[in-house]
Design an enzyme around this catalytic site. Structure first.
Site, PDB file in Angstrom:
ATOM      1  N   ARG A 165      -5.091  12.620  -3.643  1.00 32.65           N
ATOM      2  CA  ARG A 165      -3.805  12.060  -4.099  1.00 32.65           C
ATOM      3  C   ARG A 165      -2.995  13.107  -4.866  1.00 32.65           C
ATOM      4  O   ARG A 165      -1.772  13.174  -4.743  1.00 32.65           O
ATOM      5  CB  ARG A 165      -4.038  10.792  -4.907  1.00 32.65           C
ATOM      6  CG  ARG A 165      -4.533   9.669  -3.990  1.00 32.65           C
ATOM      7  CD  ARG A 165      -4.616   8.342  -4.659  1.00 32.65           C
ATOM      8  NE  ARG A 165      -3.347   7.777  -5.053  1.00 32.65           N
ATOM      9  CZ  ARG A 165      -2.527   7.099  -4.246  1.00 32.65           C
ATOM     10  NH1 ARG A 165      -2.847   6.921  -2.970  1.00 32.65           N
ATOM     11  NH2 ARG A 165      -1.400   6.600  -4.694  1.00 32.65           N
ATOM     12  N   ASN A 220       6.583  10.034   5.089  1.00 32.59           N
ATOM     13  CA  ASN A 220       6.132  10.844   3.938  1.00 32.59           C
ATOM     14  C   ASN A 220       4.845  11.638   4.237  1.00 32.59           C
ATOM     15  O   ASN A 220       4.035  11.900   3.353  1.00 32.59           O
ATOM     16  CB  ASN A 220       6.005   9.980   2.672  1.00 32.59           C
ATOM     17  CG  ASN A 220       4.958   8.888   2.777  1.00 32.59           C
ATOM     18  OD1 ASN A 220       4.416   8.639   3.858  1.00 32.59           O
ATOM     19  ND2 ASN A 220       4.654   8.238   1.673  1.00 32.59           N
ATOM     20  N   TYR A 265      -2.339  -1.989   6.630  1.00 27.98           N
ATOM     21  CA  TYR A 265      -1.439  -2.103   5.470  1.00 27.98           C
ATOM     22  C   TYR A 265      -1.302  -3.557   5.002  1.00 27.98           C
ATOM     23  O   TYR A 265      -0.286  -3.909   4.405  1.00 27.98           O
ATOM     24  CB  TYR A 265      -0.068  -1.537   5.831  1.00 27.98           C
ATOM     25  CG  TYR A 265      -0.003  -0.012   5.789  1.00 27.98           C
ATOM     26  CD1 TYR A 265      -0.216   0.673   4.592  1.00 27.98           C
ATOM     27  CD2 TYR A 265       0.290   0.732   6.924  1.00 27.98           C
ATOM     28  CE1 TYR A 265      -0.136   2.067   4.534  1.00 27.98           C
ATOM     29  CE2 TYR A 265       0.366   2.124   6.872  1.00 27.98           C
ATOM     30  CZ  TYR A 265       0.147   2.776   5.673  1.00 27.98           C
ATOM     31  OH  TYR A 265       0.227   4.152   5.612  1.00 27.98           O
ATOM     32  N   THR A 312       4.514   9.192  -3.719  1.00 29.02           N
ATOM     33  CA  THR A 312       4.831   8.501  -2.454  1.00 29.02           C
ATOM     34  C   THR A 312       6.221   8.884  -1.942  1.00 29.02           C
ATOM     35  O   THR A 312       6.414   9.127  -0.750  1.00 29.02           O
ATOM     36  CB  THR A 312       4.775   6.971  -2.670  1.00 29.02           C
ATOM     37  OG1 THR A 312       3.504   6.655  -3.224  1.00 29.02           O
ATOM     38  CG2 THR A 312       4.963   6.206  -1.385  1.00 29.02           C
ATOM     39  N   GLU A 370     -10.888   1.503   3.912  1.00 28.65           N
ATOM     40  CA  GLU A 370     -10.047   2.253   4.856  1.00 28.65           C
ATOM     41  C   GLU A 370     -10.891   3.143   5.787  1.00 28.65           C
ATOM     42  O   GLU A 370     -10.576   3.294   6.965  1.00 28.65           O
ATOM     43  CB  GLU A 370      -9.013   3.080   4.085  1.00 28.65           C
ATOM     44  CG  GLU A 370      -8.010   2.181   3.368  1.00 28.65           C
ATOM     45  CD  GLU A 370      -6.950   2.944   2.590  1.00 28.65           C
ATOM     46  OE1 GLU A 370      -6.976   4.194   2.593  1.00 28.65           O
ATOM     47  OE2 GLU A 370      -6.087   2.279   1.988  1.00 28.65           O
ATOM     48  N   HIS A 376      -1.001   9.700   4.172  1.00 33.67           N
ATOM     49  CA  HIS A 376      -1.495   8.561   3.390  1.00 33.67           C
ATOM     50  C   HIS A 376      -2.856   8.956   2.854  1.00 33.67           C
ATOM     51  O   HIS A 376      -3.621   9.660   3.518  1.00 33.67           O
ATOM     52  CB  HIS A 376      -1.636   7.314   4.270  1.00 33.67           C
ATOM     53  CG  HIS A 376      -2.456   6.235   3.608  1.00 33.67           C
ATOM     54  ND1 HIS A 376      -1.899   5.331   2.733  1.00 33.67           N
ATOM     55  CD2 HIS A 376      -3.795   5.976   3.637  1.00 33.67           C
ATOM     56  CE1 HIS A 376      -2.865   4.542   2.270  1.00 33.67           C
ATOM     57  NE2 HIS A 376      -4.024   4.908   2.799  1.00 33.67           N
ATOM     58  N   LYS A 410       0.689  11.375   9.151  1.00 28.92           N
ATOM     59  CA  LYS A 410       1.587  10.364   9.731  1.00 28.92           C
ATOM     60  C   LYS A 410       2.447  10.916  10.879  1.00 28.92           C
ATOM     61  O   LYS A 410       2.515  12.134  11.081  1.00 28.92           O
ATOM     62  CB  LYS A 410       2.462   9.797   8.617  1.00 28.92           C
ATOM     63  CG  LYS A 410       1.677   9.018   7.555  1.00 28.92           C
ATOM     64  CD  LYS A 410       2.629   8.297   6.621  1.00 28.92           C
ATOM     65  CE  LYS A 410       1.879   7.492   5.584  1.00 28.92           C
ATOM     66  NZ  LYS A 410       2.793   6.677   4.770  1.00 28.92           N
TER      67      LYS A 410
HETATM   68  P1  CMP Z   1       1.407   5.064   1.954  1.00 25.65           P
HETATM   69  O1  CMP Z   1       0.703   5.882   0.947  1.00 25.65           O
HETATM   70  O2  CMP Z   1       1.027   5.206   3.377  1.00 25.65           O
HETATM   71  O3  CMP Z   1       1.292   3.516   1.551  1.00 25.65           O
HETATM   72  C1  CMP Z   1       2.249   2.550   1.941  1.00 25.65           C
HETATM   73  C2  CMP Z   1       3.491   3.173   2.511  1.00 25.65           C
HETATM   74  O4  CMP Z   1       4.638   2.354   2.521  1.00 25.65           O
HETATM   75  C3  CMP Z   1       3.892   4.356   1.669  1.00 25.65           C
HETATM   76  O5  CMP Z   1       2.973   5.416   1.849  1.00 25.65           O
HETATM   77  C4  CMP Z   1       5.310   4.624   2.147  1.00 25.65           C
HETATM   78  O6  CMP Z   1       5.340   5.458   3.283  1.00 25.65           O
HETATM   79  C5  CMP Z   1       5.787   3.229   2.585  1.00 25.65           C
HETATM   80  N1  CMP Z   1       6.861   2.708   1.716  1.00 25.65           N
HETATM   81  C6  CMP Z   1       8.113   2.466   2.104  1.00 25.65           C
HETATM   82  N2  CMP Z   1       8.838   1.995   1.071  1.00 25.65           N
HETATM   83  C7  CMP Z   1       8.020   1.936   0.003  1.00 25.65           C
HETATM   84  C8  CMP Z   1       8.186   1.539  -1.356  1.00 25.65           C
HETATM   85  N3  CMP Z   1       9.340   1.102  -1.840  1.00 25.65           N
HETATM   86  N4  CMP Z   1       7.110   1.624  -2.184  1.00 25.65           N
HETATM   87  C9  CMP Z   1       5.909   2.056  -1.717  1.00 25.65           C
HETATM   88  N5  CMP Z   1       5.697   2.451  -0.431  1.00 25.65           N
HETATM   89  C10 CMP Z   1       6.742   2.401   0.420  1.00 25.65           C
END
Ligand code: CMP
Length: 177
Positions: A87, A114, A51, A93, A128, A117, A11
């Site tokens: 994962r 974070n 998304y 996350t 994806e 993904h 990211k």
């Molecule tokens: P990702 O694995 O890319 O999938 C969706 C993304 O939404 C997640 O990582 C986070 O970076 C972002 N995100 C922000 N807030 C939340 C939340 N409350 N719960 C889950 N994902 C979140």
């Protein structure tokens, strides 16, 4: 042994901090192989489409804005149980909940920023991967002592030993061995 493919995204926080290599090293050191990869800068439609399952959630708008804020590195990882392994390597996350030694614990900043993904299931991995890569962009590495090729869209592996034996046998060379 189940060989799977999964989608991984490095990211904006990680690409901007020059740690693409450090993150890929975590995958490679743990038995995952990069079989496709590219640096892209997504527009709003591309990120929102990716998304789409989160559309309507309170964090959706921020997520799309964040994912379009800088280039990301998208890649296909291949290996044994690649979906779950990726994962596990990423961690939770929310980086504050990620186990130490995971990518997010070591490199991520916040739940939005974070670092990575990764696809969460077989079906999402397929969707994806197809979202970013054509079949032609995903490459195959020849395995040692195997003749590897695609026939009718299927990966065929034949032991080199068998190829030679067949050649000798068909041409009668085996009589001189
Ligand atoms: P990702 O694995 O890319 O999938 C969706 C993304 O939404 C997640 O990582 C986070 O970076 C972002 N995100 C922000 N807030 C939340 C939340 N409350 N719960 C889950 N994902 C979140």
């Amino acid at each position: 042994m189940t060989i799977q493919r999964t989608l991984s995204i490095i990211k904006p926080d990680a690409t901007s901090r020059n740690i693409i290599g450090k993150i890929i090293d975590r995958f490679e050191s743990n038995g995952l192989k990069v079989v496709a990869g590219k640096l892209i800068h997504m527009d709003q439609d591309k990120a929102a489409g990716f998304y789409a399952e989160h559309d309507g959630k309170p964090f959706f708008a921020n997520l799309v804005e964040y994912m379009t804020s800088a280039p990301v590195f998208v890649q296909v990882l291949e290996g044994e149980n690649a979906i779950l392994k990726n994962r596990d390597l990423m961690g939770a996350t929310n980086p504050s909940e990620a186990e130490s030694g995971t990518i997010r614990a070591d490199f991520a900043e916040t739940i939005d920023a974070n670092a990575v993904h990764g696809s969460d299931s077989f079906d999402s991995a397929k969707r994806e991967i197809d979202y970013f890569f054509s079949e032609k962009e995903i490459l195959t590495f020849p395995a040692k002592n195997l003749l590897t090729f695609f026939k009718n869209h299927q990966l065929i592996n034949i032991k080199l030993e068998e190829v030679f034996l067949n050649l000798f046998h068909n041409r009668g060379f085996y009589r001189h061995l």
